[in-house]
Design a protein around this motif. Structure first.
Motif, PDB file in Angstrom:
ATOM      1  N   GLY A  78      14.337  14.626 -26.605  1.00  0.00           N
ATOM      2  CA  GLY A  78      13.853  13.612 -27.532  1.00  0.00           C
ATOM      3  C   GLY A  78      13.951  12.185 -27.052  1.00  0.00           C
ATOM      4  O   GLY A  78      14.081  11.275 -27.883  1.00  0.00           O
ATOM      5  N   VAL A  79      13.907  11.944 -25.738  1.00  0.00           N
ATOM      6  CA  VAL A  79      14.014  10.583 -25.234  1.00  0.00           C
ATOM      7  C   VAL A  79      12.949  10.331 -24.172  1.00  0.00           C
ATOM      8  O   VAL A  79      12.422  11.253 -23.547  1.00  0.00           O
ATOM      9  N   HIS A  80      12.654   9.048 -23.998  1.00  0.00           N
ATOM     10  CA  HIS A  80      11.782   8.609 -22.919  1.00  0.00           C
ATOM     11  C   HIS A  80      12.635   8.246 -21.706  1.00  0.00           C
ATOM     12  O   HIS A  80      13.860   8.084 -21.810  1.00  0.00           O
ATOM     13  N   ALA A  81      11.969   8.099 -20.573  1.00  0.00           N
ATOM     14  CA  ALA A  81      12.674   7.719 -19.350  1.00  0.00           C
ATOM     15  C   ALA A  81      11.840   6.721 -18.563  1.00  0.00           C
ATOM     16  O   ALA A  81      10.612   6.687 -18.662  1.00  0.00           O
ATOM     17  N   ALA A  82      12.538   5.906 -17.778  1.00  0.00           N
ATOM     18  CA  ALA A  82      11.909   5.000 -16.823  1.00  0.00           C
ATOM     19  C   ALA A  82      12.661   5.119 -15.511  1.00  0.00           C
ATOM     20  O   ALA A  82      13.899   5.127 -15.505  1.00  0.00           O
ATOM     21  N   GLY A  83      11.918   5.252 -14.443  1.00  0.00           N
ATOM     22  CA  GLY A  83      12.533   5.361 -13.125  1.00  0.00           C
ATOM     23  C   GLY A  83      12.002   4.293 -12.187  1.00  0.00           C
ATOM     24  O   GLY A  83      10.790   4.043 -12.150  1.00  0.00           O
ATOM     25  N   LEU A  84      12.894   3.668 -11.457  1.00  0.00           N
ATOM     26  CA  LEU A  84      12.510   2.650 -10.485  1.00  0.00           C
ATOM     27  C   LEU A  84      12.610   3.256  -9.091  1.00  0.00           C
ATOM     28  O   LEU A  84      13.668   3.762  -8.697  1.00  0.00           O
ATOM     29  N   PHE A  85      11.507   3.206  -8.366  1.00  0.00           N
ATOM     30  CA  PHE A  85      11.426   3.785  -7.025  1.00  0.00           C
ATOM     31  C   PHE A  85      11.191   2.679  -6.007  1.00  0.00           C
ATOM     32  O   PHE A  85      10.313   1.835  -6.191  1.00  0.00           O
ATOM     33  N   ARG A  86      11.962   2.716  -4.924  1.00  0.00           N
ATOM     34  CA  ARG A  86      11.777   1.760  -3.824  1.00  0.00           C
ATOM     35  C   ARG A  86      10.861   2.383  -2.778  1.00  0.00           C
ATOM     36  O   ARG A  86      11.111   3.495  -2.297  1.00  0.00           O
ATOM     37  N   LEU A  87       9.792   1.666  -2.429  1.00  0.00           N
ATOM     38  CA  LEU A  87       8.856   2.157  -1.425  1.00  0.00           C
ATOM     39  C   LEU A  87       9.469   2.036  -0.037  1.00  0.00           C
ATOM     40  O   LEU A  87      10.089   1.018   0.302  1.00  0.00           O
ATOM     41  N   GLU A  88       9.300   3.084   0.747  1.00  0.00           N
ATOM     42  CA  GLU A  88       9.842   3.104   2.099  1.00  0.00           C
ATOM     43  C   GLU A  88       8.698   3.102   3.098  1.00  0.00           C
ATOM     44  O   GLU A  88       7.881   4.031   3.130  1.00  0.00           O
ATOM     45  N   ARG A  89       8.655   2.037   3.907  1.00  0.00           N
ATOM     46  CA  ARG A  89       7.573   1.883   4.877  1.00  0.00           C
ATOM     47  C   ARG A  89       8.129   1.923   6.287  1.00  0.00           C
ATOM     48  O   ARG A  89       9.255   1.479   6.547  1.00  0.00           O
ATOM     49  N   ASP A  90       7.304   2.421   7.201  1.00  0.00           N
ATOM     50  CA  ASP A  90       7.737   2.540   8.598  1.00  0.00           C
ATOM     51  C   ASP A  90       7.927   1.175   9.243  1.00  0.00           C
ATOM     52  O   ASP A  90       8.794   0.987  10.084  1.00  0.00           O
ATOM     53  N   ASP A  91       7.085   0.207   8.878  1.00  0.00           N
ATOM     54  CA  ASP A  91       7.192  -1.122   9.454  1.00  0.00           C
ATOM     55  C   ASP A  91       6.732  -2.132   8.417  1.00  0.00           C
ATOM     56  O   ASP A  91       6.167  -1.787   7.382  1.00  0.00           O
ATOM     57  N   GLY A 112       3.366  -2.052   6.432  1.00  0.00           N
ATOM     58  CA  GLY A 112       2.745  -0.756   6.614  1.00  0.00           C
ATOM     59  C   GLY A 112       2.533  -0.033   5.306  1.00  0.00           C
ATOM     60  O   GLY A 112       2.789  -0.554   4.214  1.00  0.00           O
ATOM     61  N   ILE A 113       2.048   1.200   5.411  1.00  0.00           N
ATOM     62  CA  ILE A 113       1.772   2.020   4.242  1.00  0.00           C
ATOM     63  C   ILE A 113       2.986   2.873   3.921  1.00  0.00           C
ATOM     64  O   ILE A 113       3.534   3.548   4.796  1.00  0.00           O
ATOM     65  N   ALA A 114       3.421   2.849   2.674  1.00  0.00           N
ATOM     66  CA  ALA A 114       4.567   3.637   2.249  1.00  0.00           C
ATOM     67  C   ALA A 114       4.133   5.066   1.952  1.00  0.00           C
ATOM     68  O   ALA A 114       3.179   5.282   1.207  1.00  0.00           O
ATOM     69  N   ASP A 115       4.830   6.033   2.556  1.00  0.00           N
ATOM     70  CA  ASP A 115       4.506   7.439   2.326  1.00  0.00           C
ATOM     71  C   ASP A 115       5.624   8.157   1.580  1.00  0.00           C
ATOM     72  O   ASP A 115       5.503   9.338   1.256  1.00  0.00           O
ATOM     73  N   THR A 116       6.715   7.450   1.295  1.00  0.00           N
ATOM     74  CA  THR A 116       7.802   8.010   0.498  1.00  0.00           C
ATOM     75  C   THR A 116       8.326   6.924  -0.434  1.00  0.00           C
ATOM     76  O   THR A 116       8.158   5.731  -0.188  1.00  0.00           O
ATOM     77  N   ALA A 117       8.966   7.376  -1.510  1.00  0.00           N
ATOM     78  CA  ALA A 117       9.540   6.453  -2.482  1.00  0.00           C
ATOM     79  C   ALA A 117      10.914   6.973  -2.896  1.00  0.00           C
ATOM     80  O   ALA A 117      11.055   8.132  -3.300  1.00  0.00           O
ATOM     81  N   GLU A 118      11.910   6.126  -2.782  1.00  0.00           N
ATOM     82  CA  GLU A 118      13.287   6.506  -3.090  1.00  0.00           C
ATOM     83  C   GLU A 118      13.631   6.117  -4.527  1.00  0.00           C
ATOM     84  O   GLU A 118      13.460   4.963  -4.928  1.00  0.00           O
ATOM     85  N   ALA A 173       0.849  -1.184   0.000  1.00  0.00           N
ATOM     86  CA  ALA A 173       0.000   0.000   0.000  1.00  0.00           C
ATOM     87  C   ALA A 173       0.888   1.238   0.000  1.00  0.00           C
ATOM     88  O   ALA A 173       1.938   1.278   0.646  1.00  0.00           O
ATOM     89  N   VAL A 174       0.449   2.276  -0.727  1.00  0.00           N
ATOM     90  CA  VAL A 174       1.255   3.492  -0.847  1.00  0.00           C
ATOM     91  C   VAL A 174       0.297   4.687  -0.885  1.00  0.00           C
ATOM     92  O   VAL A 174      -0.810   4.603  -1.415  1.00  0.00           O
ATOM     93  N   THR A 175       0.721   5.791  -0.309  1.00  0.00           N
ATOM     94  CA  THR A 175      -0.123   6.979  -0.316  1.00  0.00           C
ATOM     95  C   THR A 175      -0.101   7.643  -1.691  1.00  0.00           C
ATOM     96  O   THR A 175       0.897   7.560  -2.425  1.00  0.00           O
ATOM     97  N   SER A 176      -1.197   8.301  -2.024  1.00  0.00           N
ATOM     98  CA  SER A 176      -1.239   9.040  -3.287  1.00  0.00           C
ATOM     99  C   SER A 176      -0.187  10.143  -3.294  1.00  0.00           C
ATOM    100  O   SER A 176       0.390  10.459  -4.342  1.00  0.00           O
ATOM    101  N   ARG A 177       0.087  10.717  -2.135  1.00  0.00           N
ATOM    102  CA  ARG A 177       1.099  11.774  -2.041  1.00  0.00           C
ATOM    103  C   ARG A 177       2.466  11.268  -2.507  1.00  0.00           C
ATOM    104  O   ARG A 177       3.170  11.966  -3.241  1.00  0.00           O
ATOM    105  N   ALA A 178       2.809  10.055  -2.116  1.00  0.00           N
ATOM    106  CA  ALA A 178       4.105   9.490  -2.525  1.00  0.00           C
ATOM    107  C   ALA A 178       4.145   9.268  -4.032  1.00  0.00           C
ATOM    108  O   ALA A 178       5.154   9.564  -4.696  1.00  0.00           O
TER     109      ALA A 178
END
Length: 292
Positions: free
Chosen positions: A174-187, A190-196, A149-154
């Motif tokens: 002129g290029v596309h991009a892809a980014g991989l984000f790791r979800l950070e949860r308190d426990d 739990g619900i992730a409120d930030t993504a690295e 689970a992740v917050t919309s804010r994140a």
């Protein structure tokens, strides 16, 4: 250096010529991949991160599931007519028994920068069974629900965070991009409120950018990517959802619209497909229960 190409451009407005100046364009060259001595695919791509591109593509095609299965990637055979090395031919050696040659003998796979499955006869032929299935572990009124689970804010922070690292786009536009984000949860659980942000890759082909990111994660031994979000700069196509599924990525977020087939596949594979994520608002088209 081949990621960009210098050229001259003349700028005009409604009154006529403004000026002439130098400009930078995104590089685009073919990459031929040979598996165990046999031609496997030719793809148009922006040079750079080619080993990651190959690894991610082989994972997406269901040929490898682990970096250890790729024994060697050799670029020594790519030679231009003048004798200079162009690094556009990759000879890949796989662990014996890794891939079924007969399954692919009838397929001629050509991937362009615009479409990653142009040489495939039908949609059924590109659907793969993932080694890293996304587990649906609960039920709601709308059907099965999957973690994390992740917050919309994140999720809304992802496009700007990725854009800040798009160096090639900044110089060429002129290029596309892809980014991989790791979800950070308190426990745990739990619900992730930030993504690295852990990796960003750019390419003239959006599917190539995704393959490069997934290939990087494969090299790093991170699969399955069950606690991550994949953010892409363009639309969410069927193929990008399929690539996410093959890597065990539970959330795919795009700044533009998804296709109908992408949403159908997201529902089937347990992936949350997000469109029109532009930093202030987003649309969740499948498994929206993940977003809280």
């Amino acid at each position: 250096m081949r990621r960009t190409v210098r050229t001259r451009v003349r700028r005009f407005d409604e009154t006529g010529l403004i000026d002439a100046r130098a400009d930078s364009l995104a590089g685009e060259e073919p990459l031929e991949v040979r598996l165990d001595g046999e031609q496997f695919t030719v793809t148009m791509r922006t040079p750079g991160d080619d080993v990651e591109l190959i690894a991610g593509f082989l994972l997406s095609e269901g040929i490898v599931t682990d970096w250890k299965q790729i024994l060697r990637v050799d670029f020594s055979t790519g030679i231009d007519p003048d004798g200079t090395r162009n690094l556009n031919v990759a000879r890949v050696s796989l662990e014996p028994g890794t891939w079924d040659r007969e399954r692919y003998q009838a397929r001629q796979i050509y991937t362009s920068s615009a479409c990653g499955i142009c040489g495939t006869a039908s949609i059924e032929a590109v659907q793969r069974t993932s080694t890293y299935p996304i587990v649906l572990d609960a039920m709601s009124d709308d059907g099965p629900v999957a973690s994390p689970a992740v917050t919309s804010r994140a999720v809304l922070t992802l496009p700007d965070a990725m854009r800040a690292e798009q160096k090639l786009f900044g110089s060429t536009g002129g290029v596309h991009a892809a980014g991989l984000f790791r979800l950070e949860r308190d426990d745990a659980g739990g619900i992730a409120d930030t993504a690295e942000l852990v990796a960003v890759r750019e390419d003239v082909g959006r599917h190539n950018a995704v393959d490069k990111v997934i290939g990087w994660a494969l090299q790093e031994g991170m699969l399955p990517l069950s606690d991550t979000i994949l953010q892409v700069s363009g639309r969410a196509s069927f193929e990008l959802v399929q690539k996410a599924a093959m890597a065990g990525i539970p959330v795919l977020s795009a700044v533009s619209a998804p296709s109908g087939l992408a949403v159908d596949l997201g529902r089937e594979q347990g992936i949350t497909v997000i469109g029109f994520n532009r930093g202030t608002r987003l649309n969740a088209y499948s498994h929206h229960e993940r977003i809280v």
